[in-house]
Motif scaffolding. Structure first.
Motif, PDB file in Angstrom:
ATOM      1  N   THR A   9       4.487  -4.329  10.024  1.00 55.30           N
ATOM      2  CA  THR A   9       2.630  -3.876   9.887  1.00 55.30           C
ATOM      3  C   THR A   9       2.298  -4.828  10.880  1.00 55.30           C
ATOM      4  OG1 THR A   9       2.416  -4.335   8.236  1.00 55.30           O
ATOM      5  CG2 THR A   9       3.174  -2.917   7.645  1.00 55.30           C
ATOM      6  N   ILE A 100       1.023   0.506   8.591  1.00 52.58           N
ATOM      7  CA  ILE A 100       1.587   0.733   7.470  1.00 52.58           C
ATOM      8  C   ILE A 100       2.602   2.136   7.470  1.00 52.58           C
ATOM      9  CG2 ILE A 100       1.302   0.839   5.234  1.00 52.58           C
ATOM     10  CD1 ILE A 100      -1.801  -1.056   5.677  1.00 52.58           C
ATOM     11  N   CYS A 103       5.040   2.554   9.733  1.00 53.70           N
ATOM     12  CA  CYS A 103       6.557   2.088   9.217  1.00 53.70           C
ATOM     13  C   CYS A 103       7.017   2.471   8.454  1.00 53.70           C
ATOM     14  CB  CYS A 103       5.759   0.222   8.686  1.00 53.70           C
ATOM     15  SG  CYS A 103       5.578  -0.602  10.513  1.00 53.70           S
ATOM     16  N   THR A 117       5.068  -5.703   4.770  1.00 53.77           N
ATOM     17  CA  THR A 117       3.433  -5.464   5.367  1.00 53.77           C
ATOM     18  C   THR A 117       2.931  -7.432   5.313  1.00 53.77           C
ATOM     19  OG1 THR A 117       3.202  -6.204   2.714  1.00 53.77           O
ATOM     20  CG2 THR A 117       3.712  -3.786   4.056  1.00 53.77           C
ATOM     21  N   HIS A 135      -1.553  -2.476  -0.620  1.00 54.31           N
ATOM     22  CA  HIS A 135      -0.532  -1.960   0.042  1.00 54.31           C
ATOM     23  C   HIS A 135       0.575  -1.338  -1.371  1.00 54.31           C
ATOM     24  CE1 HIS A 135      -0.648  -5.406   3.412  1.00 54.31           C
ATOM     25  NE2 HIS A 135      -0.374  -4.121   3.742  1.00 54.31           N
ATOM     26  N   VAL A 139       1.499   2.552  -0.859  1.00 48.21           N
ATOM     27  CA  VAL A 139       2.940   2.879  -0.296  1.00 48.21           C
ATOM     28  C   VAL A 139       3.696   3.813  -1.197  1.00 48.21           C
ATOM     29  CG1 VAL A 139       5.679   1.848  -0.115  1.00 48.21           C
ATOM     30  CG2 VAL A 139       3.694   0.502   1.027  1.00 48.21           C
ATOM     31  N   ARG A 297      10.377  -2.924   0.118  1.00 44.80           N
ATOM     32  CA  ARG A 297       9.126  -2.845   0.689  1.00 44.80           C
ATOM     33  C   ARG A 297       8.873  -4.005   0.731  1.00 44.80           C
ATOM     34  NH1 ARG A 297       3.341  -4.579  -1.564  1.00 44.80           N
ATOM     35  NH2 ARG A 297       1.892  -5.901   0.152  1.00 44.80           N
ATOM     36  N   SER A 299       6.608  -8.324   1.301  1.00 44.60           N
ATOM     37  CA  SER A 299       5.254  -8.442   1.883  1.00 44.60           C
ATOM     38  C   SER A 299       4.842 -10.319   1.923  1.00 44.60           C
ATOM     39  CB  SER A 299       4.247  -8.196   1.485  1.00 44.60           C
ATOM     40  OG  SER A 299       2.853  -8.913   1.848  1.00 44.60           O
TER      41      SER A 299
END
Ligand SMILES: NC(=O)C1=CN([C@@H]2O[C@H](COP(=O)(O)OP(=O)(O)OC[C@H]3O[C@@H](n4cnc5c(N)ncnc54)[C@H](O)[C@@H]3O)[C@@H](O)[C@H]2O)C=CC1
Ligand SMILES: NCC(=O)COP(=O)(O)O
Length: 338
Positions: A9, A100, A103, A117, A135, A139, A297, A299
């Motif tokens: 992202t 976001i 994605c 992210t 997030h 998400v 996911r 990050s």
């Protein structure tokens, strides 16, 4: 079979995300951890020029694999206002959120293999009416109707080679977190964690440690009764289900090296109890991942770092670790579910 690229992202375009995306591409372009950035093409081209890197190229996710070794693939998300490092622009909040959403949408459609992210400034988005704490919850909302057989989160895990922690309460003030704790919440977090350790981390027999809340895990009730009334019943239930679970562990003595060797993940009761040990042990190698979702996911563990954005000081290690971990988790999940 070649897996689809990961979707990275935009994050806050005034933060360190855009420069880290290019540095991560430089580190990974020959290593087959393909990804595509959902970001502003002009901004990335400007940074690439400054770093003497090839100009990023616009493409669809399906073409990313062909060009990844030559240039950073980009699915353009234009910014209404040019980004100024260190100065977040409210006008760009919608693009941050749209990136976001795109994605997640492409990952649910199988066009990308998972979402990584870049950091967002939560305060900036809240001011623009964003109603999710971060997030993790956003998400989860975007994937709520997608099919998923496992126990559903979202649970926040901070993962470094030295330690994995998972939070029972996430983005809550400390008083609110104490009110939100319950035996049920601990049980749910532990069950999602155990399932993810098997499916996404490839551990056949995962071991958990569950933290207490009070000094010395309550000292037999003299320093607080939450361990006796809330945590111990969760530990007993999990053991009765056949899981390898220790606790309630005194929070001050459960994170040293010998203690960590006895478990695969620690279930922590509130945000800082779980994030402080990981960020202290390995700030640049830590990854934040969301467990219990139909998609992968991850990050970096750090934030937007507005204080150093655009100054060439930011380290990309955590974003690189997040991309690598997302690849590994996607691979493990595919093997576990097929
Ligand atoms: N996943 C996400 O979207 C996250 C977003 N944030 C957001 O980031 C914003 C700033 O949060 P802070 O608490 O200041 O944390 P931060 O992680 O942005 O910065 C803390 C300190 O670490 C340094 N730092 C951070 N990343 C670095 C890197 N890659 N290389 C070198 N130094 C680095 C910064 O310069 C700063 O001195 C907040 O708005 C917060 O909501 C924070 C954590 C995660
Ligand atoms: N402190 C971790 C953090 O705020 C990251 O939250 P999220 O955006 O990953 O939900």
């Amino acid at each position: 079979m070649k897996r689809p690229p990961l979707a990275v992202t935009l994050g806050d375009p005034a933060g360190i995300g855009p420069e880290l995306t290019l540095r991560a591409w430089t580190a990974l372009k020959d290593r087959r951890h393909d990804f595509i950035a959902y970001a502003d093409l002009d901004q990335l081209r400007e940074i690439a020029d400054r770093l003497h890197l090839p100009a990023p190229r616009a493409c669809e996710p399906e073409q990313a694999g062909e060009i990844f070794s030559q240039a950073l693939p980009v699915r353009p998300v234009p910014l209404p206002e040019p980004a100024r490092p260190g100065h977040p622009a409210p006008a760009n909040a919608a693009a941050v959120i749209a990136s976001i959403e795109a994605c997640v949408r492409d990952t649910l459609a199988g066009r990308t293999g998972g979402v990584v992210t870049n950091p967002i400034s939560k305060a900036v988005l809240y001011e623009q009416g964003f109603r999710f704490p971060g997030h993790t919850e956003f998400v989860a909302h975007l994937t709520a109707h997608a099919a998923w057989d496992g126990p559903r989160g979202p649970m926040m895990m901070l993962a470094a080679p030295e330690l994995k922690t998972v939070l029972v309460t996430i983005h809550l003030g400390l008083r609110g977190a104490l009110d939100a704790l319950s035996t049920e919440a601990i049980l749910h977090t532990a069950r999602v964690t155990l399932a993810a350790l098997r499916t996404d981390f490839g551990l056949a027999s995962p071991r958990l440690a569950i933290a207490g809340l009070n000094p010395h895990a309550g000292e037999g009730g003299a320093l607080g009764r939450e361990e006796i009334e809330m945590v111990a019943p969760a530990v007993e239930t999990l053991r009765a289900e056949g899981h390898d679970v220790a606790g309630p562990m005194p929070p001050d003595t459960m994170f040293h090296a010998e203690a960590r060797a006895r478990y695969d993940a620690a279930v922590c009761l509130y945000h800082d109890q779980g994030l402080i040990p990981v960020k202290t042990l390995n700030f640049h190698g830590g990854v934040n991942t969301t467990l219990g979702l139909p998609i992968i996911r991850t990050s970096p563990d750090h934030g937007t770092a507005f204080d150093i954005a655009g100054r060439g000081l930011a380290r990309a290690d955590s974003l690189i670790a997040a991309i690598r971990l997302a690849s590994t988790m996607a691979e493990n999940r595919q093997s576990a579910l097929t």
